[in-house]
Motif scaffolding. Structure first.
Motif, PDB file in Angstrom:
ATOM      1  N   SER A  48       0.764  -1.204  -0.033  1.00 60.74           N
ATOM      2  CA  SER A  48      -0.118   0.067   0.095  1.00 60.74           C
ATOM      3  C   SER A  48       0.955   1.102   0.024  1.00 60.74           C
ATOM      4  O   SER A  48       0.330   2.164  -0.408  1.00 60.74           O
ATOM      5  CB  SER A  48      -0.835   0.072   1.214  1.00 60.74           C
ATOM      6  OG  SER A  48      -0.196   0.053   2.366  1.00 60.74           O
ATOM      7  N   GLN A  49       2.324   1.083   0.437  1.00 62.11           N
ATOM      8  CA  GLN A  49       3.142   2.400   0.287  1.00 62.11           C
ATOM      9  C   GLN A  49       3.893   2.310  -0.899  1.00 62.11           C
ATOM     10  O   GLN A  49       4.329   3.467  -1.086  1.00 62.11           O
ATOM     11  CB  GLN A  49       3.997   2.274   1.463  1.00 62.11           C
ATOM     12  CG  GLN A  49       2.996   2.824   2.899  1.00 62.11           C
ATOM     13  CD  GLN A  49       3.969   2.648   4.089  1.00 62.11           C
ATOM     14  OE1 GLN A  49       5.038   1.875   4.252  1.00 62.11           O
ATOM     15  NE2 GLN A  49       3.820   3.623   5.101  1.00 62.11           N
ATOM     16  N   ILE A  50       4.187   1.316  -1.519  1.00 60.89           N
ATOM     17  CA  ILE A  50       5.052   1.423  -2.629  1.00 60.89           C
ATOM     18  C   ILE A  50       4.440   0.692  -3.846  1.00 60.89           C
ATOM     19  O   ILE A  50       4.264   1.463  -4.893  1.00 60.89           O
ATOM     20  CB  ILE A  50       6.489   0.565  -2.318  1.00 60.89           C
ATOM     21  CG1 ILE A  50       7.035   1.396  -0.979  1.00 60.89           C
ATOM     22  CG2 ILE A  50       7.226   0.596  -3.522  1.00 60.89           C
ATOM     23  CD1 ILE A  50       8.109   0.385  -0.180  1.00 60.89           C
ATOM     24  N   THR A  55       1.502   7.274  -6.773  1.00 61.90           N
ATOM     25  CA  THR A  55       2.203   8.784  -6.338  1.00 61.90           C
ATOM     26  C   THR A  55       3.667   8.624  -6.203  1.00 61.90           C
ATOM     27  O   THR A  55       4.376   9.494  -6.855  1.00 61.90           O
ATOM     28  CB  THR A  55       1.389   9.294  -5.045  1.00 61.90           C
ATOM     29  OG1 THR A  55      -0.014   9.118  -5.161  1.00 61.90           O
ATOM     30  CG2 THR A  55       1.937  10.727  -4.940  1.00 61.90           C
ATOM     31  N   ILE A  56       4.109   7.632  -5.520  1.00 63.91           N
ATOM     32  CA  ILE A  56       5.576   7.587  -5.408  1.00 63.91           C
ATOM     33  C   ILE A  56       6.204   6.832  -6.513  1.00 63.91           C
ATOM     34  O   ILE A  56       7.387   6.979  -6.785  1.00 63.91           O
ATOM     35  CB  ILE A  56       5.914   6.752  -4.188  1.00 63.91           C
ATOM     36  CG1 ILE A  56       5.481   5.427  -4.029  1.00 63.91           C
ATOM     37  CG2 ILE A  56       5.436   7.447  -3.015  1.00 63.91           C
ATOM     38  CD1 ILE A  56       6.636   4.494  -4.413  1.00 63.91           C
ATOM     39  N   GLY A  69      -0.451  11.401   3.694  1.00 55.70           N
ATOM     40  CA  GLY A  69       0.416  10.516   4.689  1.00 55.70           C
ATOM     41  C   GLY A  69       1.141   9.734   3.821  1.00 55.70           C
ATOM     42  O   GLY A  69       1.844  10.036   2.640  1.00 55.70           O
ATOM     43  N   THR A  70       1.239   8.413   4.055  1.00 57.24           N
ATOM     44  CA  THR A  70       2.377   7.452   3.473  1.00 57.24           C
ATOM     45  C   THR A  70       1.567   6.286   2.458  1.00 57.24           C
ATOM     46  O   THR A  70       2.274   5.600   2.092  1.00 57.24           O
ATOM     47  CB  THR A  70       3.469   6.916   4.283  1.00 57.24           C
ATOM     48  OG1 THR A  70       2.840   6.264   5.224  1.00 57.24           O
ATOM     49  CG2 THR A  70       4.391   8.122   4.896  1.00 57.24           C
ATOM     50  N   PHE A  71       0.307   6.178   2.817  1.00 54.82           N
ATOM     51  CA  PHE A  71      -0.388   5.265   2.347  1.00 54.82           C
ATOM     52  C   PHE A  71      -1.181   5.605   1.093  1.00 54.82           C
ATOM     53  O   PHE A  71      -1.976   6.453   1.076  1.00 54.82           O
ATOM     54  CB  PHE A  71      -1.348   4.567   3.140  1.00 54.82           C
ATOM     55  CG  PHE A  71      -0.505   3.742   4.296  1.00 54.82           C
ATOM     56  CD1 PHE A  71      -0.195   2.430   4.501  1.00 54.82           C
ATOM     57  CD2 PHE A  71      -0.404   4.250   5.650  1.00 54.82           C
ATOM     58  CE1 PHE A  71       0.567   1.726   5.329  1.00 54.82           C
ATOM     59  CE2 PHE A  71       0.405   3.584   6.756  1.00 54.82           C
ATOM     60  CZ  PHE A  71       0.854   2.372   6.429  1.00 54.82           C
ATOM     61  N   LEU A  88      10.018  10.355   3.644  1.00 59.20           N
ATOM     62  CA  LEU A  88       9.850   8.734   3.456  1.00 59.20           C
ATOM     63  C   LEU A  88       9.321   8.840   2.037  1.00 59.20           C
ATOM     64  O   LEU A  88       9.952   7.824   1.339  1.00 59.20           O
ATOM     65  CB  LEU A  88       8.758   8.259   4.440  1.00 59.20           C
ATOM     66  CG  LEU A  88       8.512   6.698   4.235  1.00 59.20           C
ATOM     67  CD1 LEU A  88       9.810   5.921   4.484  1.00 59.20           C
ATOM     68  CD2 LEU A  88       7.571   6.513   5.050  1.00 59.20           C
ATOM     69  N   ASN A  89       8.351   9.521   1.589  1.00 64.72           N
ATOM     70  CA  ASN A  89       7.524   9.532   0.328  1.00 64.72           C
ATOM     71  C   ASN A  89       8.908   9.838  -0.762  1.00 64.72           C
ATOM     72  O   ASN A  89       8.895   9.208  -1.918  1.00 64.72           O
ATOM     73  CB  ASN A  89       6.516  10.573   0.267  1.00 64.72           C
ATOM     74  CG  ASN A  89       5.346  10.053   1.249  1.00 64.72           C
ATOM     75  OD1 ASN A  89       5.138   8.672   1.341  1.00 64.72           O
ATOM     76  ND2 ASN A  89       4.497  10.830   1.501  1.00 64.72           N
TER      77      ASN A  89
END
Length: 140
Positions: A48-50, A55-56, A69-71, A88-89
């Motif tokens: 869910s983060q990568i 976005t990232i 956030g990051t998720f 982090l992002n």
């Protein structure tokens, strides 16, 4: 005690330790301990983060790194979650760009950070404790 056993004693080893040798040992042990993780895939919240986060996956979305956030919630360019971690992002996006989505650069960077932090912790501890204790504490 025999003379050979005395040469291998932890007390003798720690008493002959210097800063350069301690940092080198921390680096070697850190790489040895975490080396196996370099070649693993993504797990748990990595998806869910990568892997699912559009976005990232592009550095063109730089301004979006600072807007949530990051998720990744599945919405267009929206990062959610209670944690505001734009650095982090940014690092996720840089790692994604370097490795084209491969988990290797992510794992490598994390191991690098852990080893560097352990070395920094040792260098700080040696100002407050004797070298052998600082070394031992940094390894923990």
């Amino acid at each position: 005690m025999s003379e050979n056993a005395n040469k291998l004693s932890p007390r003798l080893f720690l008493s002959s330790l210097n800063t350069k040798r301690a940092v080198l040992i921390i680096i070697i042990l850190g790489v040895l301990v975490f080396f196996n993780g370099l070649f693993n895939g993504f797990v748990a919240d990595d998806h869910s983060q990568i892997t699912r986060s559009r976005t990232i996956q592009s550095l063109d979305n730089f301004s979006a790194f600072f807007s949530g956030g990051t998720f990744y919630s599945g919405e267009e360019q929206a990062l959610t979650g209670v944690y505001y971690k734009p650095l982090l992002n940014i690092f996720y996006a840089l790692n994604y760009a370097i490795g084209n989505g491969s988990p290797f650069p992510f794992h490598f960077f994390q191991i690098f950070l852990h080893v560097v932090n352990a070395c920094i912790l040792f260098l700080i501890f040696k100002h407050f404790f004797k070298l052998p204790l600082a070394f031992t504490l940094a390894l923990l």
